[in-house]
Write a protein that holds these residues in place. Sequence first.
Motif, PDB file in Angstrom:
ATOM      1  N   GLY A 123       0.828  -1.196  -0.036  1.00 25.41           N
ATOM      2  CA  GLY A 123       0.010  -0.090   0.079  1.00 25.41           C
ATOM      3  C   GLY A 123       0.856   1.281   0.036  1.00 25.41           C
ATOM      4  O   GLY A 123       0.514   2.007   0.626  1.00 25.41           O
ATOM      5  N   ILE A 124       2.089   1.348  -0.666  1.00 22.09           N
ATOM      6  CA  ILE A 124       2.787   2.226  -0.946  1.00 22.09           C
ATOM      7  C   ILE A 124       2.205   3.342  -1.808  1.00 22.09           C
ATOM      8  O   ILE A 124       1.898   2.903  -3.128  1.00 22.09           O
ATOM      9  CB  ILE A 124       4.215   2.046  -1.140  1.00 22.09           C
ATOM     10  CG1 ILE A 124       4.813   1.345   0.124  1.00 22.09           C
ATOM     11  CG2 ILE A 124       5.016   3.141  -1.527  1.00 22.09           C
ATOM     12  CD1 ILE A 124       6.402   0.750  -0.200  1.00 22.09           C
ATOM     13  N   HIS A 125       1.965   4.584  -1.559  1.00 25.33           N
ATOM     14  CA  HIS A 125       1.469   5.475  -2.313  1.00 25.33           C
ATOM     15  C   HIS A 125       2.286   6.651  -2.574  1.00 25.33           C
ATOM     16  O   HIS A 125       3.157   7.032  -1.853  1.00 25.33           O
ATOM     17  CB  HIS A 125      -0.179   6.045  -1.674  1.00 25.33           C
ATOM     18  CG  HIS A 125      -1.117   4.834  -1.811  1.00 25.33           C
ATOM     19  ND1 HIS A 125      -1.514   4.265  -2.901  1.00 25.33           N
ATOM     20  CD2 HIS A 125      -1.636   4.218  -0.822  1.00 25.33           C
ATOM     21  CE1 HIS A 125      -2.462   3.180  -2.500  1.00 25.33           C
ATOM     22  NE2 HIS A 125      -2.589   3.273  -1.169  1.00 25.33           N
ATOM     23  N   TYR A 126       1.934   7.428  -3.761  1.00 25.58           N
ATOM     24  CA  TYR A 126       2.812   8.690  -3.930  1.00 25.58           C
ATOM     25  C   TYR A 126       1.969   9.999  -3.796  1.00 25.58           C
ATOM     26  O   TYR A 126       2.104  10.785  -4.548  1.00 25.58           O
ATOM     27  CB  TYR A 126       3.121   8.589  -5.438  1.00 25.58           C
ATOM     28  CG  TYR A 126       3.981   7.360  -5.684  1.00 25.58           C
ATOM     29  CD1 TYR A 126       5.529   7.484  -5.438  1.00 25.58           C
ATOM     30  CD2 TYR A 126       3.439   6.134  -6.150  1.00 25.58           C
ATOM     31  CE1 TYR A 126       6.225   6.399  -5.532  1.00 25.58           C
ATOM     32  CE2 TYR A 126       4.356   4.887  -6.377  1.00 25.58           C
ATOM     33  CZ  TYR A 126       5.814   5.036  -5.963  1.00 25.58           C
ATOM     34  OH  TYR A 126       6.648   3.930  -6.104  1.00 25.58           O
ATOM     35  N   ASN A 127       0.951   9.908  -2.769  1.00 21.83           N
ATOM     36  CA  ASN A 127       0.010  11.154  -3.043  1.00 21.83           C
ATOM     37  C   ASN A 127       0.788  12.175  -1.887  1.00 21.83           C
ATOM     38  O   ASN A 127       0.278  13.382  -2.113  1.00 21.83           O
ATOM     39  CB  ASN A 127      -1.293  10.524  -2.165  1.00 21.83           C
ATOM     40  CG  ASN A 127      -2.122   9.712  -3.039  1.00 21.83           C
ATOM     41  OD1 ASN A 127      -1.866   9.715  -4.455  1.00 21.83           O
ATOM     42  ND2 ASN A 127      -2.685   8.630  -2.527  1.00 21.83           N
ATOM     43  N   ASN A 128       1.617  11.840  -1.034  1.00 20.63           N
ATOM     44  CA  ASN A 128       2.420  12.983  -0.513  1.00 20.63           C
ATOM     45  C   ASN A 128       3.530  12.087   0.201  1.00 20.63           C
ATOM     46  O   ASN A 128       3.931  11.025   0.506  1.00 20.63           O
ATOM     47  CB  ASN A 128       1.574  13.503   0.938  1.00 20.63           C
ATOM     48  CG  ASN A 128       1.040  12.439   1.813  1.00 20.63           C
ATOM     49  OD1 ASN A 128       2.053  12.037   2.585  1.00 20.63           O
ATOM     50  ND2 ASN A 128       0.013  12.230   1.988  1.00 20.63           N
ATOM     51  N   PRO A 164       5.633  12.075   2.979  1.00 17.40           N
ATOM     52  CA  PRO A 164       5.495  11.569   4.523  1.00 17.40           C
ATOM     53  C   PRO A 164       4.995  10.140   4.366  1.00 17.40           C
ATOM     54  O   PRO A 164       5.200   9.163   4.869  1.00 17.40           O
ATOM     55  CB  PRO A 164       4.642  12.516   5.033  1.00 17.40           C
ATOM     56  CG  PRO A 164       5.030  13.876   4.968  1.00 17.40           C
ATOM     57  CD  PRO A 164       4.838  13.628   3.386  1.00 17.40           C
ATOM     58  N   ASP A 165       3.784   9.976   3.615  1.00 18.54           N
ATOM     59  CA  ASP A 165       3.062   8.751   3.532  1.00 18.54           C
ATOM     60  C   ASP A 165       3.963   7.812   2.904  1.00 18.54           C
ATOM     61  O   ASP A 165       4.120   6.613   3.053  1.00 18.54           O
ATOM     62  CB  ASP A 165       1.729   9.024   3.097  1.00 18.54           C
ATOM     63  CG  ASP A 165       0.666   9.565   3.980  1.00 18.54           C
ATOM     64  OD1 ASP A 165       0.901   9.773   5.150  1.00 18.54           O
ATOM     65  OD2 ASP A 165      -0.504   9.747   3.697  1.00 18.54           O
ATOM     66  N   SER A 172      15.605   7.155   1.784  1.00 14.40           N
ATOM     67  CA  SER A 172      14.577   7.560   2.552  1.00 14.40           C
ATOM     68  C   SER A 172      14.879   8.817   3.417  1.00 14.40           C
ATOM     69  O   SER A 172      14.431   9.938   3.321  1.00 14.40           O
ATOM     70  CB  SER A 172      13.913   6.678   3.546  1.00 14.40           C
ATOM     71  OG  SER A 172      12.956   5.997   2.716  1.00 14.40           O
ATOM     72  N   GLU A 173      16.238   8.850   4.090  1.00  7.68           N
ATOM     73  CA  GLU A 173      16.624   9.717   4.931  1.00  7.68           C
ATOM     74  C   GLU A 173      17.117  10.911   3.994  1.00  7.68           C
ATOM     75  O   GLU A 173      16.592  12.118   4.330  1.00  7.68           O
ATOM     76  CB  GLU A 173      17.758   9.630   5.653  1.00  7.68           C
ATOM     77  CG  GLU A 173      17.401   8.795   6.733  1.00  7.68           C
ATOM     78  CD  GLU A 173      18.668   7.982   7.679  1.00  7.68           C
ATOM     79  OE1 GLU A 173      18.507   7.158   8.712  1.00  7.68           O
ATOM     80  OE2 GLU A 173      19.751   8.042   6.857  1.00  7.68           O
ATOM     81  N   GLY A 228      13.808  16.756   0.451  1.00 11.21           N
ATOM     82  CA  GLY A 228      12.727  16.691  -0.724  1.00 11.21           C
ATOM     83  C   GLY A 228      13.224  15.861  -1.868  1.00 11.21           C
ATOM     84  O   GLY A 228      14.482  15.121  -1.905  1.00 11.21           O
ATOM     85  N   ILE A 229      12.073  15.725  -2.853  1.00 11.70           N
ATOM     86  CA  ILE A 229      12.618  15.039  -4.084  1.00 11.70           C
ATOM     87  C   ILE A 229      13.464  15.908  -4.832  1.00 11.70           C
ATOM     88  O   ILE A 229      12.990  17.157  -5.096  1.00 11.70           O
ATOM     89  CB  ILE A 229      11.443  14.685  -4.722  1.00 11.70           C
ATOM     90  CG1 ILE A 229      10.502  13.657  -4.101  1.00 11.70           C
ATOM     91  CG2 ILE A 229      11.664  14.004  -6.185  1.00 11.70           C
ATOM     92  CD1 ILE A 229       9.244  13.530  -4.343  1.00 11.70           C
ATOM     93  N   GLY A 230      14.652  15.463  -5.284  1.00  9.44           N
ATOM     94  CA  GLY A 230      15.440  16.236  -6.208  1.00  9.44           C
ATOM     95  C   GLY A 230      15.345  15.729  -7.748  1.00  9.44           C
ATOM     96  O   GLY A 230      15.739  16.697  -8.679  1.00  9.44           O
TER      97      GLY A 230
END
Length: 525
Positions: free
Chosen positions: A257-262, A264-265, A324-325, A331-333
């Motif tokens: 259940g890994i999502h890309y909606n935000n 932190p989640d 992840s860290e 943030g996403i680069g």
Amino acid sequence: MSQPESTSQEQLPAWVESSLFKGMLRGIERETLRMQSDGFLSQESHPKALGSALTHPHITTDYSEALMEFITPPKASIQETLDYLTDIHTVAHQHLENEEKLWPLSMPCMLDDTDDSIRLAQYGTSNIGLFKTLYRRGLGVRYGRRMQTISGVHYNLSFPDQLFEALQNNETDEKLKALSAQDYRSHRYLGLIRNFIRLTPLVIFLVGASPSVCKCFMTGREHHLLPLLKGTLYLPFATALRMGRFGYQNSAQKQLGIHYNNLPDYLSGLQKAVKTSYKPFSRLGLNDANGEPLQINDHVLQIENEYYSLVRPKQVPKDGETPSEALANRGIGYVELRAVDVNPYSPIGIDENTAGFLEVLALYCLLTDSPELLEQEQDVIEKNQTEVVNRGRAPNASIVENGQAHFIEDWSRTYLNNMQVFAELLDDAYQTQIYSNALQLMQARVDEVDETLSAKMIADTLEHGGTWSFGSHLALQHAEAYEKHKLSKTTSAYFKEIAQASLEKQEQLEQDTTQSFEEFLAQFR
């Protein structure tokens, strides 16, 4: 079947100018097996003249000792990136031993009946090196070593800060306007990722290049493939078996259940997976009968990299950081587009048309609406993907979107038309025709399915009498291309120096290792 509606804005907002896209960076990671002269997987160690697979920045190995991975640094244009990748291939070819060649297909060359001849990649005696090999041993016991002989192309792409600034300045949602630059950039990249997942069937249809496999790949596995000719299995309308159930699939991961909606989640889902035991993996045991470690742990993922996804959010980690860290801290680069087969007709596994198409597609995904991606839609996307993998070239192949079924050609044509304005913007930004030409070529593949890579491969496999003959023919052609490619003195000197430096760095790591691997692993576990 209904006609899909155009989803692009009639015209982009007036503030969107081509100058905003200057400063995009792209890099390519290309995997390829070393093949013996008899067509079987190489049993030789990674050539020492190429340096250390552990510490070399551009030439390393992936799962097996014979699976090479070539990595370009980020570059300012498609041509620079492809030129760099050509240099890497040429350097690697120069140092192959015993008449080995680079296998040109995504699906592997000839494999023995047992997995034992698929040697795990070796990275020396430092703890980090032994850890990397153990991770691969774990992949082998979990999924079988054959799955790990598949090759792909990963396309890494970042957009410039000024684009995100302009996007944020023109937001009407006050919450989005109030985000930090870092958080807003991550928000937009996640939108890109969700849209890319929705449009992965388009990528598979247009650049999929694994419609058949050598029969040896399926040894010991149940399958629904048909004989094309002796030694080759296929499906009549398949596009990319690499992207289906015989490729990188993991049923355990589907339950995550890994999502890309935000962000932190996404990160918490990934962390949960690397910390949660999974019974089928627990049953395999942590150690073998001799007490040697079999896998890093019994968790759903041994480490984060085990998560097989169509696209990944990325940030360059600093020393000691996990992926992840790095994402949590900065943030996403950039994004890593992973649904791309090796193009067997290109000596470097990818050409400017695929690169141009992927960049137009990514920009389209970034700049168009991207609602949250929830379970129900995800299930539909997976069915679409399966349809395109197995039957993408069938006359009645269809895609379901918003509850409506569309013929794949109509669906593809609609999106390519929507992307045209984005191609023109990129052409203008880079003073080139690469982007429009790429879309034109993809349109030709939609209009005539026999122009797709997968259709051409089936025709050529038949003409050459099988997968091995076809692959060997291309491998020989590509070897000639590497030999004709002249490296500059500077480039030759650079790769020689960096190979030596990588060997020294590995040696230093080994000398600095004071803790036993048993202690190191126990601490990690």
